[in-house]
Scaffold this motif. Structure first.
Motif, PDB file in Angstrom:
ATOM      1  N   UNK A 336       0.875  -1.120  -0.168  1.00 28.58           N
ATOM      2  CA  UNK A 336      -0.031   0.184  -0.012  1.00 28.58           C
ATOM      3  C   UNK A 336       0.725   1.137  -0.038  1.00 28.58           C
ATOM      4  N   UNK A 337       0.896   1.924  -1.027  1.00 32.45           N
ATOM      5  CA  UNK A 337       1.435   3.332  -1.189  1.00 32.45           C
ATOM      6  C   UNK A 337       0.983   3.990  -2.248  1.00 32.45           C
ATOM      7  N   UNK A 338       1.643   5.443  -2.179  1.00 32.90           N
ATOM      8  CA  UNK A 338       1.151   6.250  -3.143  1.00 32.90           C
ATOM      9  C   UNK A 338       1.015   5.929  -4.723  1.00 32.90           C
ATOM     10  N   UNK A 339       1.929   5.285  -5.068  1.00 35.53           N
ATOM     11  CA  UNK A 339       1.796   4.965  -6.504  1.00 35.53           C
ATOM     12  C   UNK A 339       1.052   3.779  -6.866  1.00 35.53           C
ATOM     13  N   UNK A 340       0.867   2.967  -5.796  1.00 38.29           N
ATOM     14  CA  UNK A 340       0.034   1.836  -6.244  1.00 38.29           C
ATOM     15  C   UNK A 340      -1.526   2.237  -5.964  1.00 38.29           C
ATOM     16  N   UNK A 341      -1.765   3.325  -5.117  1.00 35.70           N
ATOM     17  CA  UNK A 341      -3.379   3.665  -5.109  1.00 35.70           C
ATOM     18  C   UNK A 341      -3.366   4.202  -6.678  1.00 35.70           C
ATOM     19  N   UNK A 342      -2.496   5.137  -7.065  1.00 34.74           N
ATOM     20  CA  UNK A 342      -2.930   5.546  -8.566  1.00 34.74           C
ATOM     21  C   UNK A 342      -3.232   4.546  -9.550  1.00 34.74           C
ATOM     22  N   UNK A 343      -2.214   3.849  -9.433  1.00 36.88           N
ATOM     23  CA  UNK A 343      -2.360   2.418 -10.457  1.00 36.88           C
ATOM     24  C   UNK A 343      -3.574   1.658 -10.098  1.00 36.88           C
ATOM     25  N   UNK A 344      -3.952   1.552  -8.964  1.00 35.21           N
ATOM     26  CA  UNK A 344      -5.106   0.742  -8.714  1.00 35.21           C
ATOM     27  C   UNK A 344      -6.474   1.288  -9.174  1.00 35.21           C
ATOM     28  N   UNK A 345      -6.497   2.770  -8.823  1.00 33.12           N
ATOM     29  CA  UNK A 345      -7.671   3.454  -9.295  1.00 33.12           C
ATOM     30  C   UNK A 345      -7.890   3.384 -10.742  1.00 33.12           C
ATOM     31  N   UNK A 346      -6.857   3.713 -11.489  1.00 36.38           N
ATOM     32  CA  UNK A 346      -6.744   3.699 -12.848  1.00 36.38           C
ATOM     33  C   UNK A 346      -7.154   2.126 -13.285  1.00 36.38           C
ATOM     34  N   UNK A 347      -6.794   1.257 -12.810  1.00 43.88           N
ATOM     35  CA  UNK A 347      -6.655  -0.290 -13.085  1.00 43.88           C
ATOM     36  C   UNK A 347      -8.314  -0.464 -12.817  1.00 43.88           C
ATOM     37  N   UNK A 348      -8.835  -0.085 -11.916  1.00 41.98           N
ATOM     38  CA  UNK A 348     -10.468  -0.348 -11.777  1.00 41.98           C
ATOM     39  C   UNK A 348     -11.231   0.329 -12.606  1.00 41.98           C
ATOM     40  N   UNK A 349     -10.971   1.548 -13.000  1.00 44.59           N
ATOM     41  CA  UNK A 349     -11.679   2.490 -13.905  1.00 44.59           C
ATOM     42  C   UNK A 349     -11.542   1.523 -15.183  1.00 44.59           C
ATOM     43  N   UNK A 350     -10.095   1.423 -15.863  1.00 45.91           N
ATOM     44  CA  UNK A 350     -10.221   0.900 -17.221  1.00 45.91           C
ATOM     45  C   UNK A 350     -11.082  -0.487 -17.186  1.00 45.91           C
ATOM     46  N   UNK A 351     -10.988  -1.350 -16.181  1.00 39.70           N
ATOM     47  CA  UNK A 351     -11.509  -2.532 -16.347  1.00 39.70           C
ATOM     48  C   UNK A 351     -13.329  -2.458 -16.403  1.00 39.70           C
ATOM     49  N   UNK A 352     -13.449  -1.550 -15.468  1.00 40.19           N
ATOM     50  CA  UNK A 352     -14.898  -1.405 -15.335  1.00 40.19           C
ATOM     51  C   UNK A 352     -15.473  -0.880 -16.899  1.00 40.19           C
ATOM     52  N   UNK A 353     -14.551   0.135 -17.380  1.00 36.94           N
ATOM     53  CA  UNK A 353     -15.020   0.978 -18.514  1.00 36.94           C
ATOM     54  C   UNK A 353     -15.221  -0.176 -19.743  1.00 36.94           C
ATOM     55  N   UNK A 354     -13.999  -0.902 -19.815  1.00 40.74           N
ATOM     56  CA  UNK A 354     -14.143  -1.826 -20.978  1.00 40.74           C
ATOM     57  C   UNK A 354     -15.144  -3.063 -20.746  1.00 40.74           C
ATOM     58  N   UNK A 355     -15.289  -3.514 -19.625  1.00 40.24           N
ATOM     59  CA  UNK A 355     -16.353  -4.537 -19.493  1.00 40.24           C
ATOM     60  C   UNK A 355     -17.656  -4.069 -19.473  1.00 40.24           C
ATOM     61  N   UNK A 356     -17.870  -2.743 -19.420  1.00 40.63           N
ATOM     62  CA  UNK A 356     -19.184  -1.872 -19.573  1.00 40.63           C
ATOM     63  C   UNK A 356     -19.474  -1.719 -20.896  1.00 40.63           C
ATOM     64  N   UNK A 357     -18.502  -1.313 -21.618  1.00 36.74           N
ATOM     65  CA  UNK A 357     -18.778  -1.164 -23.036  1.00 36.74           C
ATOM     66  C   UNK A 357     -19.158  -2.553 -23.771  1.00 36.74           C
ATOM     67  N   UNK A 358     -18.419  -3.574 -23.221  1.00 32.73           N
ATOM     68  CA  UNK A 358     -18.496  -4.873 -24.061  1.00 32.73           C
ATOM     69  C   UNK A 358     -19.899  -5.609 -23.543  1.00 32.73           C
ATOM     70  N   UNK A 359     -20.503  -5.106 -22.365  1.00 36.10           N
ATOM     71  CA  UNK A 359     -21.679  -5.525 -21.938  1.00 36.10           C
ATOM     72  C   UNK A 359     -22.746  -5.376 -22.762  1.00 36.10           C
ATOM     73  N   UNK A 360     -22.899  -4.441 -23.692  1.00 35.08           N
ATOM     74  CA  UNK A 360     -24.036  -4.175 -24.761  1.00 35.08           C
ATOM     75  C   UNK A 360     -24.155  -5.439 -25.495  1.00 35.08           C
ATOM     76  N   UNK A 361     -22.923  -6.181 -25.996  1.00 39.65           N
ATOM     77  CA  UNK A 361     -22.950  -7.627 -26.390  1.00 39.65           C
ATOM     78  C   UNK A 361     -22.098  -8.467 -25.585  1.00 39.65           C
ATOM     79  N   UNK A 362     -22.446  -9.096 -24.485  1.00 37.95           N
ATOM     80  CA  UNK A 362     -21.573  -9.778 -23.663  1.00 37.95           C
ATOM     81  C   UNK A 362     -21.088 -11.322 -24.289  1.00 37.95           C
ATOM     82  N   UNK A 363     -20.041 -11.082 -25.070  1.00 38.58           N
ATOM     83  CA  UNK A 363     -19.551 -12.392 -25.676  1.00 38.58           C
ATOM     84  C   UNK A 363     -18.315 -12.524 -24.949  1.00 38.58           C
TER      85      UNK A 363
END
Length: 446
Positions: A336-363
């Motif tokens: 747990x450190x400042x850099x990992x927090x920034x990476x983790x937030x971006x990580x969650x956002x990117x995964x959520x965004x891509x999964x959400x976009x592909x959820x329109x046709x969940x293949x």
């Protein structure tokens, strides 16, 4: 294509895969490894079933070669991020034996090559910022592979959209840059204006209805992306024009390659420029060329409705992806450190965004776009206890290796003679198979 026909799909271009596959089959035909590489070559109908099976097998072999584009890009991204050799090799093995990877190799679809090209583009973008001076060839390579990826399957656009957020996870640095003689004369700016006029004319000719909303969004994204790179690594006013010029050069070279040796259907341009409408047509059976904002709202609502279903589908069918996510979470909580927090937030956002976009046709086929991104973060985040990390990755590899035998068994070549040759199949209209039915299947089934 090898018969002089212009290939087209009705929901995505598919052109890049069909194009390279046609060249591959012609090459095999020249070596006499297959009997025919086009409709025009079919003469000996007595051995057509055997000959057609050979074409399918060699096409799958080409699919295997395509898979190296993903392995190469992810391996080199990890290497750029200075991941130690053992860890890098273990992560690559984990990818290779994953169900997502083996499933994509197991049948000939556009996602594998499209994903491979978009991650090659990311690799060269990252090489651009890892250098100590501005190397313009990396921008050209990135544009080249972005074009190939999108003309294979336009869904890769949604992976391209998250690239700026990946760059935000890297540390700032100053990269040396200076203008060359070409740029000092502002010739690149004139070329940019010419390219943009050409793109505008293409949009006017091929873009319709609601799809015109792509233009402002594309411009906003491009400026946003370039601004992030410039602000964090170059900090030069001239960089935006320089980036656009060399990126468009790469796109132009990619397009020239795709039209140079085989027939090209302009419908492929229409599929790229009208991807919102064509996606809406395929998902919601709506007219792709109408101008209704309600269509976008319907797609967003559909995405929200399906995101929990798609996530659950990935979790239940893709052990590798969920375990990799949990492993990343474990590392984050232990380091747990400042850099990992920034990476983790971006990580969650990117995964959520891509999964959400592909959820329109969940293949599940679309997880080939998602899985490689999950591995890239291991090169960015700080891992203190590498022995435990390597041990956990080794367990994933063992599980995937054991599971791979079942996956391979399910994807072995089956001729399905009974299925193809019954009258119901032969008489049933199919958008993609009509030419194959008249020229090949009926003769096989004699």
């Amino acid at each position: 294509m090898n018969s002089g026909l212009k290939a087209e799909y009705h929901d995505h271009p598919g052109h890049t895969l069909i194009y390279f596959l046609s060249i591959w089959l012609e090459f095999l035909k020249s070596l006499s490894l297959i009997s025919f590489s086009s409709y025009n070559d079919i003469q000996n109908f007595e051995t057509l079933e055997k000959d057609f099976t050979q074409v399918v097998i060699f096409s799958r072999l080409f699919n295997f070669f395509i898979s190296f584009s993903i392995v190469y890009s992810i391996s080199n991204i990890l290497k750029l991020n200075k991941v130690e050799r053992l860890t890098r090799y273990l992560l690559i093995l984990s990818i290779i034996f994953s169900q997502t990877f083996l499933n994509s190799i197991g049948h000939i679809r556009t996602e594998m090559l499209s994903a491979g090209c978009i991650f090659l583009a990311l690799l060269y973008f990252l090489k651009l910022i890892k250098n100590n001076f501005l190397n313009r060839k990396y921008i050209i390579f990135s544009g080249f592979f972005v074009l190939l990826s999108i003309f294979c399957k336009w869904q890769s656009i949604f992976v391209l959209v998250v690239f700026p957020f990946i760059f935000l996870m890297y540390e700032k640095k100053k990269i040396l840059s200076s203008l060359n003689n070409f740029e000092l004369r502002y010739i690149h700016i004139y070329f940019n204006l010419f390219f943009l006029v050409c793109i505008g004319l293409l949009c006017k000719k091929y873009m319709h209805g609601l799809n015109f909303i792509i233009i402002p969004f594309a411009l906003i994204f491009l400026i946003f992306f370039i601004s992030i790179i410039n602000e964090r690594y170059f900090n030069k006013e001239e960089f935006i024009n320089i980036f656009i010029f060399y990126f468009l050069i790469g796109i132009g070279l990619g397009f020239i390659l795709l039209i140079a040796f085989k027939p090209f259907h302009t419908n492929n341009i229409g599929m790229v420029l009208n991807f919102i409408g064509s996606g809406n047509m395929f998902i919601s059976s709506e007219n792709p060329y109408t101008y209704k904002f309600s269509d976008i709202l319907e797609l967003l609502i559909l995405s929200i409705k399906n995101i929990d279903y798609y996530t659950a589908k990935i979790v239940s069918n893709r052990f590798n992806e969920i375990f990799i996510f949990l492993l990343f979470l474990y590392i984050f909580l232990n380091d747990f450190n400042k850099k990992n927090i920034k990476v983790f937030i971006n990580y969650i956002f990117i995964l959520f965004f891509i999964i959400a976009i592909f959820s329109t046709r969940p293949q599940l086929n679309y997880t080939i776009y998602i899985a490689p991104i999950m591995y890239i973060f291991f090169g960015i985040i700080n891992i203190s206890n590498k022995k435990i990390f390597n041990s956990l990755i080794s367990l994933i590899i063992i599980f995937n290796f054991v599971n791979s035998f079942e996956i391979i068994q399910n994807h072995k070549l089956i001729t399905e003679y009974e299925s193809i040759c019954n009258q119901t199949s032969l008489n049933k209209k199919n958008f993609f198979w009509d030419r194959m039915r008249s020229d090949i299947f009926i003769n096989i089934c004699k």
